[in-house]
Write an enzyme that holds these catalytic residues in place. Structure first.
Site, PDB file in Angstrom:
ATOM      1  N   SER A  88       0.797  -1.219   0.000  1.00 45.26           N
ATOM      2  CA  SER A  88       0.000   0.000   0.000  1.00 45.26           C
ATOM      3  C   SER A  88       0.834   1.276   0.000  1.00 45.26           C
ATOM      4  CB  SER A  88      -0.965   0.001   1.179  1.00 45.26           C
ATOM      5  OG  SER A  88      -0.267  -0.203   2.384  1.00 45.26           O
ATOM      6  N   HIS A 101      -5.670  -3.785  -2.337  1.00 43.56           N
ATOM      7  CA  HIS A 101      -5.377  -2.988  -3.539  1.00 43.56           C
ATOM      8  C   HIS A 101      -5.238  -3.862  -4.774  1.00 43.56           C
ATOM      9  CE1 HIS A 101      -4.608   0.419  -0.874  1.00 43.56           C
ATOM     10  NE2 HIS A 101      -3.959  -0.436  -0.118  1.00 43.56           N
ATOM     11  N   LYS A 154     -12.374   0.309  -0.749  1.00 49.07           N
ATOM     12  CA  LYS A 154     -11.459   0.948  -1.709  1.00 49.07           C
ATOM     13  C   LYS A 154     -12.078   0.871  -3.095  1.00 49.07           C
ATOM     14  CE  LYS A 154      -7.495   1.011   1.200  1.00 49.07           C
ATOM     15  NZ  LYS A 154      -7.077   0.071   2.230  1.00 49.07           N
TER      16      LYS A 154
HETATM   17  C1  LIG Z   1      -6.905  -0.071   3.641  1.00 53.22           C
HETATM   18  C2  LIG Z   1      -6.256  -1.356   3.944  1.00 53.22           C
HETATM   19  C3  LIG Z   1      -6.772  -2.226   4.919  1.00 53.22           C
HETATM   20  C4  LIG Z   1      -7.885  -1.811   5.845  1.00 53.22           C
HETATM   21  O1  LIG Z   1      -9.096  -1.721   5.197  1.00 53.22           O
HETATM   22  P1  LIG Z   1     -10.283  -0.790   5.779  1.00 53.22           P
HETATM   23  O2  LIG Z   1     -11.472  -1.369   5.156  1.00 53.22           O
HETATM   24  O3  LIG Z   1      -9.974   0.605   5.358  1.00 53.22           O
HETATM   25  O4  LIG Z   1     -10.273  -0.955   7.265  1.00 53.22           O
HETATM   26  C5  LIG Z   1      -6.179  -3.455   5.072  1.00 53.22           C
HETATM   27  N1  LIG Z   1      -5.115  -3.819   4.323  1.00 53.22           N
HETATM   28  C6  LIG Z   1      -4.572  -3.002   3.392  1.00 53.22           C
HETATM   29  C7  LIG Z   1      -3.396  -3.465   2.599  1.00 53.22           C
HETATM   30  C8  LIG Z   1      -5.115  -1.753   3.194  1.00 53.22           C
HETATM   31  O5  LIG Z   1      -4.565  -0.920   2.301  1.00 53.22           O
END
Ligand SMILES: *Cc1c(COP(=O)(O)O)cnc(C)c1O
Length: 396
Positions: free
Chosen positions: A184, A212, A243
């Site tokens: 990320s 992602h 996301k």
């Molecule tokens: C954003 C993210 C999460 C957490 O997800 P949320 O739904 O925002 O709590 C977990 N793992 C990765 C790699 C992320 O980028």
């Protein structure tokens, strides 16, 4: 003074200092969002800080599904899934995710963060070992710490390091390997073929965080297994509904037995309320839209090429990114703040990431390109980045 108060004071002083220098970029309210453009502090800016990779936020079918669920069931569920909180919608969402990921079943939690916390700590415990890439997301790290398993890490994407960790693990204890599919902060992709082969060889269970990866990797956006043409390489596919999917929540998809286990053991599932109906409906509709509107994934992949290629041509260091997450390396924290300030002055909404979130000396802008950007948007942004890069000294 109570050391807790000291800690609070120190952080407040650090933030006040950054604010005074006019370099505080966080918690900015976005007053409007339309496609790739946002309005913040009354200014219209081109957004490079969004995770809406396929531009699904505001999609009419998704909004309509949420409204219908809201009208039918109201705003909440009043309960945990296992007792009185399950609606047909929750089961349908889990079935939709399982179908999308090509697994037997899935479990949905109330956030992605909580999904990692609850899943890792349900799978391993005090006598087990959990092996992580050094750059794994904070929620995985926290899940490992909570589990009380022996927590070991290998150098980022270093397969010899992973093998050594597997060799060192006691063959009589539970062995779990957890990695991000797409990292990320750096936007690079885990070497899944090798991770998966090593997990089979050393009989370790493999969990991959696809936060992602879904909507991003693979020709039709089904994620990292599709990207490598390796169906069945992963035991547990973790993902988020916040996301690419414009809702909230998280999930794990996998074999029937492990999902049934999690639904009765994972504490954040058993002891925390179900997703609100509108959010569950929105998430379900989103997976359907990804499969119906296949051109979105293609558009995203074209934009990644345009944006990454353009930055490299201009001489920026983007590490090993090959995804919509593009680090624009600035160096020291101060330089990343200056770079963000210059870009925001020219209507590019992009945010700096500094230590300790990334290693010292590798402070960066973290620019996310999405399917909602047009070719003109990207050309405009590249010009701004180049000008700012020269002024701030990121480019020579
Ligand atoms: C954003 C993210 C999460 C957490 O997800 P949320 O739904 O925002 O709590 C977990 N793992 C990765 C790699 C992320 O980028």
């Amino acid at each position: 003074m109570n050391p807790i108060q000291k800690r609070i004071d120190e952080m407040n002083e650090r933030i006040a200092g950054i604010r005074e220098a006019g370099l505080y970029f966080y918690l900015q309210p976005l007053e409007e969002m339309e496609g790739a453009w946002v309005v913040t502090n009354g200014r219209r800016m081109l957004n490079f800080a969004s995770y809406s990779y396929l531009g699904l936020l505001g999609h009419p079918k998704i909004g309509a599904a949420a409204k219908e669920a809201l009208e039918r069931y109201g705003t909440g569920t009043h309960g945990v899934r296992i007792l009185a909180g399950t609606l047909p919608l929750h089961n349908e969402l889990e079935q939709t995710i399982a179908r999308f990921k090509g697994t037997d079943d899935a479990i949905v939690y109330s956030s992605g963060y909580v999904t990692n916390l609850a899943t890792v700590s349900a799978l391993v415990g005090r006598n087990d070992v959990v092996i992580c890439d050094k750059f794994n997301h904070a929620s995985i790290v926290d899940g490992c710490l909570l589990s009380q398993a022996k927590f070991v890490r290998f150098r980022h994407n270093d397969m010899d390091g992973l093998e050594r960790r597997l060799q060192q693990a006691d063959p009589d204890v539970g062995r779990l390997v957890v990695v991000d599919a797409v990292f990320s902060m750096d936007g690079d992709i885990i070497n899944l073929p090798e991770v998966s082969r090593l997990c089979r060889e050393y009989d370790a269970m493999l969990m991959v965080d696809e936060a992602h990866s879904v909507g991003v990797l693979g020709e039709t956006g089904h994620g990292i297994e599709e990207h490598f043409g390796l169906h069945g390489a992963i035991d547990l596919h973790m993902g988020t509904l916040s996301k690419t999917i414009p809702s909230v929540g998280g999930y794990v998809a996998g074999k029937q037995d492990v999902i049934t286990y999690l639904k009765h053991v994972a504490r954040a599932f058993v002891f925390s309320a179900a997703l609100p109906p509108a959010q569950a409906a929105a998430a379900k509709a989103s997976f359907e839209v990804i499969e119906e509107e296949t051109e979105r994934v293609k558009l995203l992949q074209r934009n990644v090429e345009l944006f990454l290629g353009g930055l490299k041509e201009r001489g920026f260091d983007t590490l090993d990114s090959e995804t919509p997450i593009v680090p624009i390396i600035c160096g020291e924290d101060e330089r990343a703040y200056q770079m963000a300030k210059r870009c925001q002055e020219e209507d590019i909404f992009v945010l700096p990431v500094v230590s300790p979130a990334v290693p010292a000396g590798l402070a960066r802008l973290r620019a996310n390109v999405t399917a909602a950007h047009t070719e003109e948007d990207i050309a405009f942004a590249l010009d701004v980045f180049e000008r700012a890069g020269r002024e701030v000294g990121v480019l020579k």
